[in-house]
Enzyme design. Sequence first.
Site, PDB file in Angstrom:
ATOM      1  N   ARG A  43       1.234   0.800 -33.723  1.00  0.00           N
ATOM      2  CA  ARG A  43       1.218  -0.510 -34.230  1.00  0.00           C
ATOM      3  C   ARG A  43       0.511  -0.526 -35.852  1.00  0.00           C
ATOM      4  O   ARG A  43      -0.543  -0.097 -35.837  1.00  0.00           O
ATOM      5  CB  ARG A  43       0.793  -1.511 -33.296  1.00  0.00           C
ATOM      6  CG  ARG A  43      -0.664  -1.500 -33.149  1.00  0.00           C
ATOM      7  CD  ARG A  43      -1.288  -2.616 -32.421  1.00  0.00           C
ATOM      8  NE  ARG A  43      -2.386  -2.529 -31.669  1.00  0.00           N
ATOM      9  CZ  ARG A  43      -3.769  -2.692 -32.280  1.00  0.00           C
ATOM     10  NH1 ARG A  43      -3.748  -2.772 -33.727  1.00  0.00           N
ATOM     11  NH2 ARG A  43      -4.726  -2.621 -31.823  1.00  0.00           N
ATOM     12  N   HIS A  76      -3.837  -6.027 -33.444  1.00  0.00           N
ATOM     13  CA  HIS A  76      -3.512  -6.127 -31.774  1.00  0.00           C
ATOM     14  C   HIS A  76      -2.717  -7.601 -32.019  1.00  0.00           C
ATOM     15  O   HIS A  76      -1.716  -7.849 -31.453  1.00  0.00           O
ATOM     16  CB  HIS A  76      -4.674  -6.208 -30.951  1.00  0.00           C
ATOM     17  CG  HIS A  76      -4.300  -6.661 -29.624  1.00  0.00           C
ATOM     18  ND1 HIS A  76      -3.660  -5.652 -28.877  1.00  0.00           N
ATOM     19  CD2 HIS A  76      -4.661  -7.700 -29.012  1.00  0.00           C
ATOM     20  CE1 HIS A  76      -3.516  -6.351 -27.670  1.00  0.00           C
ATOM     21  NE2 HIS A  76      -4.235  -7.481 -27.842  1.00  0.00           N
ATOM     22  N   TYR A  90     -11.834  -0.638 -36.790  1.00  0.00           N
ATOM     23  CA  TYR A  90     -11.840   0.409 -35.749  1.00  0.00           C
ATOM     24  C   TYR A  90     -10.834   1.441 -36.131  1.00  0.00           C
ATOM     25  O   TYR A  90     -10.728   2.347 -35.269  1.00  0.00           O
ATOM     26  CB  TYR A  90     -11.715   0.153 -34.474  1.00  0.00           C
ATOM     27  CG  TYR A  90     -10.426  -0.861 -34.027  1.00  0.00           C
ATOM     28  CD1 TYR A  90      -9.220  -0.224 -34.036  1.00  0.00           C
ATOM     29  CD2 TYR A  90     -10.437  -2.189 -34.173  1.00  0.00           C
ATOM     30  CE1 TYR A  90      -8.068  -1.045 -33.857  1.00  0.00           C
ATOM     31  CE2 TYR A  90      -9.279  -2.946 -33.837  1.00  0.00           C
ATOM     32  CZ  TYR A  90      -8.223  -2.312 -33.790  1.00  0.00           C
ATOM     33  OH  TYR A  90      -7.025  -3.099 -33.611  1.00  0.00           O
TER      34      TYR A  90
END
Length: 364
Positions: free
Chosen positions: A260, A264, A273
Amino acid sequence: MDMIDDKHLFRLIAGETFHIVEQDGTASEADPGLPPDTLLEMYRMMVQARAFDEKALKLQRMGKMGTYAPLSGQEAVQIGSAFALGEEDWMVPSYREAGAMMARGVPMKLQYMMWMGNDLGNRIPDGVNCLPISIPVGSQMLHATGFAWAAKMRKEKYAVICYFGDGATSRGDFHESLNFAGVFQVPAVFVCSNNGYAISTPVKDQTHADTLAQKAVAYGIRGYRVDGMDALAMYVIVKEALERAKKGEGPTLIEALCYRYGPHTTADNPDLYRQKEEVEKIKRERDPIARFRNYLVKKGLWDDAKEKSLLEEIDGLVDAAAKEAEQSPPPTLEDLARNVFARIPEYLAEEVEYYKKVQGGARQ
């Protein structure tokens, strides 16, 4: 084409990944040889899915839409698998399958409405075999297994495809659904979009298994690991799994390796991250839309002029869908009750009537 042989278990544990098309558009002998019209429609839907996604992100940033789950980077998983479905088959999506849903026949307008908080966007049009999206992680897998079990019990010849992310494999729903599906050999195909991260948690911290596909072995069902950036690979594997399911040969777990590009959801900050360089490298080297476009060019089906025309057309369609969604009236109280039950229960009908009286008195 049956991709499983007697070395099925070894191949799963070894982590073999099935793919057909290289990034430069070169295809292997596993190319299913789909008709040109089908290939062009697949490409169109992949481009439309990304345009829909980019528009949704803009609307969210403008305050016209609530929290949204982007799909860019996962177009091949969604469109390749959706095109493998038969007319009679059913789709059970998670919250990230906007592309698969529009390929199935759910209008962009309704999907924008849903993310804008208008519950009427969840009303799937008659004749479209797709359930509304599920927000809780993994809960839709239970629905899909039950739906498929019902098909088997009623001897109806359809299969159910269910989508979920890698994070869902850490939920009890995943294990319960696959165990039940395996025991009762239901006609279901479970597609795990392994995009690398369950929100901020990388896959390596989700499981100690070498692959997610090999988890199928524990439930006595088939499992495949597929290049989820390759639309044709997704089509071939899902098509085979659906055909097996409808023949009474049981369920399949498919791990689709994808990525992706965005967060999210719009409530997430992926820069905390993962490195931006990682995202850009994937876009340059593995982008699913670029790969499929290169494949079409090699087949003599696509060129720059067609690309320009398509982008202009889709931009117009996406803008129009978003505008219609914004202008759609909100649901009434009756709509909220009507869209939950096939028949509004008497107690709820009484509450609706009471509310209308109270509201009427307050306005006087």
